[in-house]
Motif scaffolding. Sequence first.
Motif, PDB file in Angstrom:
ATOM      1  N   ALA A 178       0.835  -1.210   0.000  1.00 57.61           N
ATOM      2  CA  ALA A 178       0.000   0.000   0.000  1.00 57.61           C
ATOM      3  C   ALA A 178       0.864   1.252   0.000  1.00 57.61           C
ATOM      4  CB  ALA A 178      -0.920  -0.004   1.220  1.00 57.61           C
ATOM      5  N   LEU A 179       1.967   1.211   0.741  1.00 57.69           N
ATOM      6  CA  LEU A 179       2.852   2.373   0.807  1.00 57.69           C
ATOM      7  C   LEU A 179       3.778   2.459  -0.403  1.00 57.69           C
ATOM      8  CD1 LEU A 179       3.835   2.148   4.595  1.00 57.69           C
ATOM      9  CD2 LEU A 179       2.330   3.844   3.533  1.00 57.69           C
ATOM     10  N   ALA A 180       4.060   1.337  -1.025  1.00 52.25           N
ATOM     11  CA  ALA A 180       4.947   1.285  -2.199  1.00 52.25           C
ATOM     12  C   ALA A 180       4.277   0.409  -3.260  1.00 52.25           C
ATOM     13  CB  ALA A 180       6.316   0.731  -1.812  1.00 52.25           C
ATOM     14  N   PRO A 181       3.312   0.963  -4.000  1.00 58.21           N
ATOM     15  CA  PRO A 181       2.496   0.144  -4.924  1.00 58.21           C
ATOM     16  C   PRO A 181       3.300  -0.619  -5.971  1.00 58.21           C
ATOM     17  CG  PRO A 181       1.518   2.319  -4.594  1.00 58.21           C
ATOM     18  CD  PRO A 181       2.872   2.357  -3.950  1.00 58.21           C
ATOM     19  N   GLN A 182       4.502  -0.148  -6.276  1.00 60.22           N
ATOM     20  CA  GLN A 182       5.310  -0.851  -7.280  1.00 60.22           C
ATOM     21  C   GLN A 182       5.678  -2.258  -6.830  1.00 60.22           C
ATOM     22  OE1 GLN A 182       6.364   1.619  -5.373  1.00 60.22           O
ATOM     23  NE2 GLN A 182       8.443   1.214  -4.602  1.00 60.22           N
ATOM     24  N   LEU A 183       5.590  -2.525  -5.513  1.00 59.05           N
ATOM     25  CA  LEU A 183       5.954  -3.853  -5.019  1.00 59.05           C
ATOM     26  C   LEU A 183       5.008  -4.922  -5.561  1.00 59.05           C
ATOM     27  CD1 LEU A 183       6.930  -3.227  -1.281  1.00 59.05           C
ATOM     28  CD2 LEU A 183       8.374  -3.320  -3.310  1.00 59.05           C
ATOM     29  N   THR A 184       3.756  -4.570  -5.753  1.00 59.84           N
ATOM     30  CA  THR A 184       2.795  -5.536  -6.299  1.00 59.84           C
ATOM     31  C   THR A 184       3.246  -6.000  -7.678  1.00 59.84           C
ATOM     32  OG1 THR A 184       1.002  -4.498  -5.057  1.00 59.84           O
ATOM     33  CG2 THR A 184       0.377  -5.903  -6.904  1.00 59.84           C
ATOM     34  N   ARG A 185       3.729  -5.055  -8.482  1.00 60.55           N
ATOM     35  CA  ARG A 185       4.222  -5.408  -9.818  1.00 60.55           C
ATOM     36  C   ARG A 185       5.496  -6.244  -9.734  1.00 60.55           C
ATOM     37  NH1 ARG A 185       2.728   0.005 -10.259  1.00 60.55           N
ATOM     38  NH2 ARG A 185       4.881   0.743 -10.130  1.00 60.55           N
ATOM     39  N   THR A 186       6.368  -5.907  -8.783  1.00 62.73           N
ATOM     40  CA  THR A 186       7.615  -6.652  -8.637  1.00 62.73           C
ATOM     41  C   THR A 186       7.334  -8.091  -8.213  1.00 62.73           C
ATOM     42  OG1 THR A 186       8.783  -4.628  -8.021  1.00 62.73           O
ATOM     43  CG2 THR A 186       9.852  -6.705  -7.483  1.00 62.73           C
ATOM     44  N   LEU A 187       6.415  -8.266  -7.262  1.00 61.85           N
ATOM     45  CA  LEU A 187       6.050  -9.622  -6.830  1.00 61.85           C
ATOM     46  C   LEU A 187       5.513 -10.438  -8.007  1.00 61.85           C
ATOM     47  CD1 LEU A 187       4.298  -8.593  -3.500  1.00 61.85           C
ATOM     48  CD2 LEU A 187       6.349 -10.015  -3.649  1.00 61.85           C
ATOM     49  N   ALA A 188       4.639  -9.830  -8.807  1.00 60.65           N
ATOM     50  CA  ALA A 188       4.073 -10.533  -9.956  1.00 60.65           C
ATOM     51  C   ALA A 188       5.148 -10.857 -10.989  1.00 60.65           C
ATOM     52  CB  ALA A 188       2.966  -9.689 -10.590  1.00 60.65           C
ATOM     53  N   ALA A 189       6.067  -9.923 -11.217  1.00 59.22           N
ATOM     54  CA  ALA A 189       7.142 -10.154 -12.188  1.00 59.22           C
ATOM     55  C   ALA A 189       8.049 -11.294 -11.736  1.00 59.22           C
ATOM     56  CB  ALA A 189       7.954  -8.871 -12.376  1.00 59.22           C
ATOM     57  N   GLY A 190       8.312 -11.377 -10.433  1.00 51.91           N
ATOM     58  CA  GLY A 190       9.145 -12.455  -9.910  1.00 51.91           C
ATOM     59  C   GLY A 190       8.513 -13.812 -10.129  1.00 51.91           C
ATOM     60  N   ARG A 191       7.205 -13.898  -9.871  1.00 50.17           N
ATOM     61  CA  ARG A 191       6.512 -15.176 -10.097  1.00 50.17           C
ATOM     62  C   ARG A 191       6.515 -15.528 -11.580  1.00 50.17           C
ATOM     63  NH1 ARG A 191       2.690 -12.376  -6.584  1.00 50.17           N
ATOM     64  NH2 ARG A 191       3.058 -13.024  -4.422  1.00 50.17           N
ATOM     65  N   VAL A 217       7.897 -12.904  -2.007  1.00 51.05           N
ATOM     66  CA  VAL A 217       7.419 -12.369  -0.743  1.00 51.05           C
ATOM     67  C   VAL A 217       8.159 -11.071  -0.449  1.00 51.05           C
ATOM     68  CG1 VAL A 217       9.114 -13.648   0.650  1.00 51.05           C
ATOM     69  CG2 VAL A 217       6.924 -13.007   1.666  1.00 51.05           C
ATOM     70  N   VAL A 218       7.484 -10.135   0.205  1.00 50.58           N
ATOM     71  CA  VAL A 218       8.159  -8.935   0.681  1.00 50.58           C
ATOM     72  C   VAL A 218       9.074  -9.336   1.833  1.00 50.58           C
ATOM     73  CG1 VAL A 218       7.834  -6.667   1.761  1.00 50.58           C
ATOM     74  CG2 VAL A 218       6.248  -7.444  -0.018  1.00 50.58           C
ATOM     75  N   SER A 219      10.317  -8.853   1.799  1.00 50.71           N
ATOM     76  CA  SER A 219      11.272  -9.180   2.857  1.00 50.71           C
ATOM     77  C   SER A 219      11.058  -8.241   4.037  1.00 50.71           C
ATOM     78  CB  SER A 219      12.707  -9.049   2.338  1.00 50.71           C
ATOM     79  OG  SER A 219      13.630  -9.368   3.362  1.00 50.71           O
ATOM     80  N   GLY A 220      10.657  -8.789   5.176  1.00 51.50           N
ATOM     81  CA  GLY A 220      10.439  -7.974   6.373  1.00 51.50           C
ATOM     82  C   GLY A 220       9.429  -6.880   6.121  1.00 51.50           C
ATOM     83  N   SER A 221       9.818  -5.637   6.430  1.00 54.89           N
ATOM     84  CA  SER A 221       8.926  -4.496   6.207  1.00 54.89           C
ATOM     85  C   SER A 221       9.105  -3.904   4.819  1.00 54.89           C
ATOM     86  CB  SER A 221       9.186  -3.426   7.271  1.00 54.89           C
ATOM     87  OG  SER A 221      10.545  -3.021   7.254  1.00 54.89           O
ATOM     88  N   GLY A 222       9.931  -4.561   3.967  1.00 52.22           N
ATOM     89  CA  GLY A 222      10.125  -4.103   2.603  1.00 52.22           C
ATOM     90  C   GLY A 222      11.110  -2.937   2.536  1.00 52.22           C
ATOM     91  N   PRO A 223      11.341  -2.445   1.292  1.00 56.84           N
ATOM     92  CA  PRO A 223      10.670  -2.814   0.047  1.00 56.84           C
ATOM     93  C   PRO A 223      11.388  -3.894  -0.769  1.00 56.84           C
ATOM     94  CG  PRO A 223      11.967  -0.873  -0.336  1.00 56.84           C
ATOM     95  CD  PRO A 223      12.187  -1.247   1.113  1.00 56.84           C
ATOM     96  N   THR A 224      12.450  -4.516  -0.237  1.00 57.99           N
ATOM     97  CA  THR A 224      13.093  -5.588  -0.988  1.00 57.99           C
ATOM     98  C   THR A 224      12.118  -6.752  -1.156  1.00 57.99           C
ATOM     99  OG1 THR A 224      15.250  -4.965  -0.104  1.00 57.99           O
ATOM    100  CG2 THR A 224      15.045  -7.172  -1.028  1.00 57.99           C
ATOM    101  N   VAL A 225      12.097  -7.322  -2.357  1.00 56.76           N
ATOM    102  CA  VAL A 225      11.280  -8.502  -2.643  1.00 56.76           C
ATOM    103  C   VAL A 225      12.198  -9.712  -2.717  1.00 56.76           C
ATOM    104  CG1 VAL A 225       9.914  -9.651  -4.436  1.00 56.76           C
ATOM    105  CG2 VAL A 225       9.378  -7.296  -3.766  1.00 56.76           C
ATOM    106  N   ALA A 226      11.831 -10.773  -2.000  1.00 54.64           N
ATOM    107  CA  ALA A 226      12.602 -12.013  -1.972  1.00 54.64           C
ATOM    108  C   ALA A 226      11.921 -13.053  -2.841  1.00 54.64           C
ATOM    109  CB  ALA A 226      12.737 -12.516  -0.543  1.00 54.64           C
ATOM    110  N   LEU A 227      12.667 -13.618  -3.761  1.00 59.79           N
ATOM    111  CA  LEU A 227      12.153 -14.649  -4.658  1.00 59.79           C
ATOM    112  C   LEU A 227      12.858 -15.958  -4.333  1.00 59.79           C
ATOM    113  CD1 LEU A 227      12.363 -12.606  -8.002  1.00 59.79           C
ATOM    114  CD2 LEU A 227      10.417 -12.775  -6.423  1.00 59.79           C
ATOM    115  N   LEU A 228      12.101 -16.942  -3.913  1.00 57.92           N
ATOM    116  CA  LEU A 228      12.654 -18.266  -3.631  1.00 57.92           C
ATOM    117  C   LEU A 228      12.685 -19.068  -4.924  1.00 57.92           C
ATOM    118  CD1 LEU A 228      13.631 -20.376  -1.546  1.00 57.92           C
ATOM    119  CD2 LEU A 228      11.226 -21.024  -1.239  1.00 57.92           C
TER     120      LEU A 228
END
Length: 315
Positions: free
Chosen positions: A239-252, A260-271
């Motif tokens: 909600a605070l950083a809407p670009q994260l939604t796009r990053t999560l989708a791009a990673g998948r 997944v968002v790492s901790g409080s973000g905004p780094t995105v972790a891709l397993l």
Amino acid sequence: MSDHRPAVTARAPAKVNLLLQVGPVRDDGFHDLVTVFQAVSVHEDVTATPAADWGLTVEAAGGADVSGVPLDGSNLALRAARLLAERAGVDEPVHLHVRKEVPVAGGMAGGSADAAAALVACDALWQLRTGLDGLATLGAELGSDVPFGLHGRTAVGTGRGEQLVPVLTRGSFHWVFVLDPAGLSTPRVFAECDRRRGPGWGPPPADVRLEAVEAALRGGDAEALAAALSNDLAEAACALAPQLTRTLAAGRAAGALAAVVSGSGPTVALLTASAASAQDVVAELVPVVGQGRLRTASGPVPGARVLEALAPGGQ
């Protein structure tokens, strides 16, 4: 202090939260957490050198942006060194040189890793032999994630996250981290989480999320871990950083098993399924986010430890 005492360099890891369950606000303003930390192979190196007065310098590594790192007494690494000196009765200032690889304000506990490395480096430099538990007790006074930076590997954290129990983990897990050029304030993310829950919110009944994560770790099963990853702060961070939604989708879409968002973000972790798969995910994401925002890592790795002792003037 003798000018011939060598400098000491210590290294501490970043973390990713495999699970982050956030309870209600406590009377002290913190939240009760149940989290599973994993230490990953993105590191902070802190060199402590005998000096006439306390001081700090910071060097960027791996493309990290260090422009927002405080260089005064508010810096967590310098606070850690001074706290250890105060408690141990040491009157021997040091200059700390921090080599930062972990993104600043990125949800990977880079500042906490600095503090953990500073504690270990200064403990060795001053020959205090405080021990891990003693350093972790001091670390908890500095920040909730500092004790884990000292212990490393994989652990369940409760309380504010500072009360740790190791988790049996087989094998290695492979990650791609997507960095965000704008940091996120941890207090802001928690506040947004509270706001979204509203005044009538109550913690849900104990669920099976922790059991699922622990079972996947015991089995060394990346696909099972992917299914179990969760973060109660993700919605607030997005909600605070809407670009994260796009990053999560791009990673998948790039082939990650989970995003997944790492901790409080905004780094995105891709397993990912393997080290090779991590490289494939990076190749897919380079045209989307750029090479400079991507890091590969594996975990678990050890906590803060001494790397080397340098003779005066050594590099």
